[in-house]
Design an enzyme around this catalytic site. Sequence first.
Site, mmCIF file in Angstrom:
data_model
loop_
_atom_site.group_PDB
_atom_site.id
_atom_site.type_symbol
_atom_site.label_atom_id
_atom_site.label_comp_id
_atom_site.label_asym_id
_atom_site.label_seq_id
_atom_site.Cartn_x
_atom_site.Cartn_y
_atom_site.Cartn_z
ATOM 1 N N LYS A 1 16.045 17.935 -47.300
ATOM 2 C CA LYS A 1 16.165 19.166 -46.509
ATOM 3 C C LYS A 1 15.499 20.335 -47.230
ATOM 4 O O LYS A 1 15.278 20.277 -48.440
ATOM 5 C CB LYS A 1 17.636 19.462 -46.220
ATOM 6 C CG LYS A 1 18.459 19.781 -47.448
ATOM 7 C CD LYS A 1 19.961 19.795 -47.148
ATOM 8 C CE LYS A 1 20.715 20.151 -48.407
ATOM 9 N NZ LYS A 1 22.161 19.878 -48.303
ATOM 10 N N TYR B 1 4.669 48.477 -61.690
ATOM 11 C CA TYR B 1 5.468 49.418 -60.885
ATOM 12 C C TYR B 1 6.582 50.041 -61.731
ATOM 13 O O TYR B 1 7.304 49.337 -62.434
ATOM 14 C CB TYR B 1 6.102 48.697 -59.694
ATOM 15 C CG TYR B 1 5.123 48.386 -58.604
ATOM 16 C CD1 TYR B 1 4.473 49.416 -57.906
ATOM 17 C CD2 TYR B 1 4.843 47.072 -58.251
ATOM 18 C CE1 TYR B 1 3.566 49.125 -56.893
ATOM 19 C CE2 TYR B 1 3.942 46.777 -57.237
ATOM 20 C CZ TYR B 1 3.318 47.811 -56.567
ATOM 21 O OH TYR B 1 2.419 47.527 -55.573
HETATM 22 C C1 LIG Z 1 22.604 19.012 -49.451
HETATM 23 C C2 LIG Z 1 23.530 17.893 -49.195
HETATM 24 C C3 LIG Z 1 23.615 16.793 -50.088
HETATM 25 C C4 LIG Z 1 22.885 16.755 -51.406
HETATM 26 O O1 LIG Z 1 23.570 17.461 -52.394
HETATM 27 P P1 LIG Z 1 23.087 17.459 -53.930
HETATM 28 O O2 LIG Z 1 24.130 18.229 -54.640
HETATM 29 O O3 LIG Z 1 21.758 18.121 -53.955
HETATM 30 O O4 LIG Z 1 23.003 16.028 -54.335
HETATM 31 C C5 LIG Z 1 24.416 15.734 -49.730
HETATM 32 N N1 LIG Z 1 25.128 15.744 -48.579
HETATM 33 C C6 LIG Z 1 25.104 16.788 -47.724
HETATM 34 C C7 LIG Z 1 25.920 16.741 -46.488
HETATM 35 C C8 LIG Z 1 24.321 17.898 -48.004
HETATM 36 O O5 LIG Z 1 24.305 18.941 -47.160
#
Ligand SMILES: *Cc1c(COP(=O)(O)O)cnc(C)c1O
Length: 339
Positions: free
Chosen positions: A33, A248
């Site tokens: 994601k 800046y």
């Molecule tokens: C983002 C997410 C993960 C992954 O989590 P990590 O801590 O990066 O391993 C797993 N399950 C769900 C539902 C998530 O939203």
Amino acid sequence: MAYIILNKNNFFNNLDIIAKSTKGRDKIALVLKDNAYGHGLLEMASLAKEGGVKKAVVRTAKEAEAVCDFFEYILVLAEIPLSKNDKIRYTINDINSIERFPQGCRVELKVDTGMHRNGIDINELEEAFVKIKDAKLVLEAVFTHHRSADELTSEWFWQKENFKTVKEESQRLSQKYGFGTLRFHSSNSASLFRHESFDEDMARVGIAAYGCLELPEALHMEKLKPVLSLWADKISQRELKVGERVGYGGEYTAASDCIIGNYEFGYGDGFLRCCAKEGYKTPEGIELLGRISMDNSTFAGCEEKLLVFSDARVVAKYAKTISYEVLTSLKPEIKRVVI
Ligand SMILES: *Cc1c(COP(=O)(O)O)cnc(C)c1O
């Protein structure tokens, strides 16, 4: 130009370590994601395939479609689809959303075991099974998410107990309503490494695969290596006389005559501007001078290429945040190079 280097060996090293815990690469579902935690969706999908990963987790249907050819199984966490696709499974996050899924869609039911964010209530389990059957959906799995797997408290244990109850009850309901054998999963990265003997159908692994997992010291694990490093090319250099100020607000004042370099990256690329306040230094100890601009940052050095960071966890300390935010802030437009 700012550019990202993705280190393939480090990624494969991390997959090896993760696969020891999951007891096989086929049980790793790589979380892709948010542009694969800023690493680049297609770049990481391609590396994952090369590394023998067959499952992926994404947020949207669009991401799922984009990586469809790289995986056998894809789980979409957030979106209700308009049409079905046999490789893609969709998450039921709310009992009232069930009737909105298209008939025949493959779904996974998320159950709230204590995080109180998404998922149906444990007490709604039977009602959910009935609704899923009425909506003619194909229920394949039941899963949950831990809220505190990275903290050494009892929370992980009671959520695990709650999920155990959910599993037993789901198996009974699956028989009763004529669904097939269900799969179960509950672990993100931190949770996976807390299991003494992992026995679920898969683990949803994000930050560990990218090499930036942080766990309390008591939880021993093999060394994960960060996959992503950020680099920038020099645009210009100049000599600064003692007392002259840079950038800046002229926030940095030269303590003596020195040569400084200005590099082509800034908060416009997604590097967190607040790092400047904490006296940011690169992994090679080169000091950031003054404020970070949108596309420019000045350093006390003048090599042609500057390694801005090689471990998002270090940047996170400067920015008082977590490596996830440092990584996902990096813009998709930055060029990614795999070595
Ligand atoms: C983002 C997410 C993960 C992954 O989590 P990590 O801590 O990066 O391993 C797993 N399950 C769900 C539902 C998530 O939203």
